[in-house]
Design an enzyme around this catalytic site. Sequence first.
Site, PDB file in Angstrom:
ATOM      1  N   HIS A 122       0.798  -1.231   0.000  1.00  0.00           N
ATOM      2  CA  HIS A 122       0.000   0.000   0.000  1.00  0.00           C
ATOM      3  C   HIS A 122       0.829   1.280   0.000  1.00  0.00           C
ATOM      4  CE1 HIS A 122      -3.496  -2.558   1.792  1.00  0.00           C
ATOM      5  NE2 HIS A 122      -3.352  -2.712   0.507  1.00  0.00           N
ATOM      6  N   CYS A 130       4.870  12.983  -7.460  1.00  0.00           N
ATOM      7  CA  CYS A 130       4.435  14.164  -8.214  1.00  0.00           C
ATOM      8  C   CYS A 130       3.182  13.800  -9.008  1.00  0.00           C
ATOM      9  CB  CYS A 130       5.556  14.605  -9.154  1.00  0.00           C
ATOM     10  SG  CYS A 130       5.041  15.934 -10.246  1.00  0.00           S
ATOM     11  N   CYS A 153       9.217  20.476 -10.115  1.00  0.00           N
ATOM     12  CA  CYS A 153       8.632  20.913 -11.387  1.00  0.00           C
ATOM     13  C   CYS A 153       7.518  21.945 -11.191  1.00  0.00           C
ATOM     14  CB  CYS A 153       8.106  19.721 -12.174  1.00  0.00           C
ATOM     15  SG  CYS A 153       6.507  19.096 -11.586  1.00  0.00           S
ATOM     16  N   ASN A 216      -3.147 -13.205  15.782  1.00  0.00           N
ATOM     17  CA  ASN A 216      -4.100 -12.095  15.928  1.00  0.00           C
ATOM     18  C   ASN A 216      -4.912 -12.361  17.191  1.00  0.00           C
ATOM     19  OD1 ASN A 216      -6.330 -10.251  15.544  1.00  0.00           O
ATOM     20  ND2 ASN A 216      -5.829 -10.204  13.367  1.00  0.00           N
ATOM     21  N   ALA A 234       1.029  -9.704  18.663  1.00  0.00           N
ATOM     22  CA  ALA A 234       2.227  -9.933  17.854  1.00  0.00           C
ATOM     23  C   ALA A 234       3.503  -9.827  18.694  1.00  0.00           C
ATOM     24  CB  ALA A 234       2.263  -8.927  16.710  1.00  0.00           C
TER      25      ALA A 234
HETATM   26  P1  OAD Z   1      -7.092  -3.409  10.414  1.00  0.00           P
HETATM   27  O1  OAD Z   1      -7.213  -2.230  11.313  1.00  0.00           O
HETATM   28  O2  OAD Z   1      -8.215  -3.695   9.498  1.00  0.00           O
HETATM   29  O3  OAD Z   1      -6.855  -4.722  11.289  1.00  0.00           O
HETATM   30  C1  OAD Z   1      -5.908  -4.770  12.322  1.00  0.00           C
HETATM   31  C2  OAD Z   1      -5.886  -6.177  12.899  1.00  0.00           C
HETATM   32  O4  OAD Z   1      -4.852  -6.243  13.866  1.00  0.00           O
HETATM   33  C3  OAD Z   1      -7.174  -6.606  13.595  1.00  0.00           C
HETATM   34  O5  OAD Z   1      -7.583  -7.873  13.111  1.00  0.00           O
HETATM   35  C4  OAD Z   1      -6.784  -6.686  15.074  1.00  0.00           C
HETATM   36  O6  OAD Z   1      -7.464  -7.726  15.772  1.00  0.00           O
HETATM   37  C5  OAD Z   1      -5.309  -6.987  14.972  1.00  0.00           C
HETATM   38  N1  OAD Z   1      -4.495  -6.553  16.125  1.00  0.00           N
HETATM   39  C6  OAD Z   1      -4.700  -5.516  16.980  1.00  0.00           C
HETATM   40  N2  OAD Z   1      -3.722  -5.436  17.900  1.00  0.00           N
HETATM   41  C7  OAD Z   1      -2.854  -6.460  17.624  1.00  0.00           C
HETATM   42  C8  OAD Z   1      -1.625  -6.914  18.198  1.00  0.00           C
HETATM   43  N3  OAD Z   1      -1.075  -6.301  19.252  1.00  0.00           N
HETATM   44  N4  OAD Z   1      -1.034  -7.996  17.646  1.00  0.00           N
HETATM   45  C9  OAD Z   1      -1.564  -8.637  16.583  1.00  0.00           C
HETATM   46  N5  OAD Z   1      -2.715  -8.239  16.004  1.00  0.00           N
HETATM   47  C10 OAD Z   1      -3.347  -7.166  16.498  1.00  0.00           C
HETATM   48  O7  OAD Z   1      -5.707  -3.244   9.619  1.00  0.00           O
HETATM   49  P2  OAD Z   1      -5.227  -3.964   8.272  1.00  0.00           P
HETATM   50  O8  OAD Z   1      -5.665  -5.371   8.207  1.00  0.00           O
HETATM   51  O9  OAD Z   1      -3.776  -3.683   8.161  1.00  0.00           O
HETATM   52  O10 OAD Z   1      -4.984   0.519   3.741  1.00  0.00           O
HETATM   53  O11 OAD Z   1      -5.997  -3.113   7.171  1.00  0.00           O
HETATM   54  C11 OAD Z   1      -5.737  -3.321   5.813  1.00  0.00           C
HETATM   55  C12 OAD Z   1      -5.714  -2.000   5.065  1.00  0.00           C
HETATM   56  O12 OAD Z   1      -6.920  -1.280   5.307  1.00  0.00           O
HETATM   57  C13 OAD Z   1      -4.624  -1.044   5.517  1.00  0.00           C
HETATM   58  O13 OAD Z   1      -3.387  -1.279   4.872  1.00  0.00           O
HETATM   59  C14 OAD Z   1      -5.163   0.310   5.143  1.00  0.00           C
HETATM   60  C15 OAD Z   1      -6.636   0.125   5.485  1.00  0.00           C
HETATM   61  O14 OAD Z   1      -7.520   0.879   4.712  1.00  0.00           O
HETATM   62  C16 OAD Z   1      -4.340   1.651   3.305  1.00  0.00           C
HETATM   63  O15 OAD Z   1      -3.924   2.506   4.059  1.00  0.00           O
HETATM   64  C17 OAD Z   1      -4.171   1.749   1.850  1.00  0.00           C
END
Ligand code: OAD
Length: 248
Positions: A122, A130, A153, A216, A234
């Site tokens: 991402h 730019c 630019c 998770n 984690a």
């Molecule tokens: P989410 O916020 O959707 O999910 C975070 C996950 O981490 C959840 O399932 C929690 O249960 C888990 N979690 C929380 N604390 C934790 C810990 N200490 N150890 C392990 N797990 C833990 O985040 P993502 O899955 O990364 O996109 O979301 C995917 C994408 O959605 C992101 O990259 C972002 C967002 O829109 C962009 O920014 C482009």
Amino acid sequence: MMIDTNVAEKISDKAEKSKRIVFLTGAGISAESGVPTFRGTDGLWRNFRAEDLATPQAFERDPKLVWEWYDMRRQNLLPLEPNKAHKAIADIEKTGYEVTLITQNVDGLHQKAGNVNCLELHGNIWNVRCIDEGKIFENMEVPLSIIPPACACGSIVRPHIVWFGESLDADIISKAASAAENSDLMFIVGTSAVVQPAASFPLLARQSRAYVVEINPELTPISGIVDISLHAKAGDAMPYIAEILQDI
Ligand code: OAD
């Protein structure tokens, strides 16, 4: 926190037969560093509307508003340090396994922990692009002195981040998909597994007979298809996993 002996033995047994290991990480791996997740209780998408801040339309409509939000996130991120989970993955990269790290995170903490090979699906919040020339460069200015920041630019730049409705870099997807297909062992750490294509990499790995472990504290849509779903933070689980992998 200790990993159950049975689980530790299973991972150790699989690791012994593994050469290629893939890590797929999401916002949860950075939570213990102080980075907010997107969908948790205090998640960014609970408090902000993604369609106003993280879409190409939002940027076209109001680049200043979008940049103010990224500037705030960059200010919050700057002092944060990688945690035990980032460090564990960086340590595993230095061993004899062939490691591919695929992350959905844009915070740069994996690199700060010392990981060299990191496929950023991402983008990265410290890079800008730019809007005219498409040139990508690093911008570490915090806080930004001019919003929106400009390219040499004369055009403005945007965050080098994949927004909702945009395509991911084809080369990065293809490298990530092929790493998943060729993996012997995959660890999915801290992702809600609802955003594509990242959420499909565990399926690709399973179809290719890799052993898949999810870390998770909560259940996710992929918990049912993985071999082991470890309900742990984690920062608690990853140092043990690094120890298991390094003891082989
Ligand atoms: P989410 O916020 O959707 O999910 C975070 C996950 O981490 C959840 O399932 C929690 O249960 C888990 N979690 C929380 N604390 C934790 C810990 N200490 N150890 C392990 N797990 C833990 O985040 P993502 O899955 O990364 O996109 O979301 C995917 C994408 O959605 C992101 O990259 C972002 C967002 O829109 C962009 O920014 C482009």
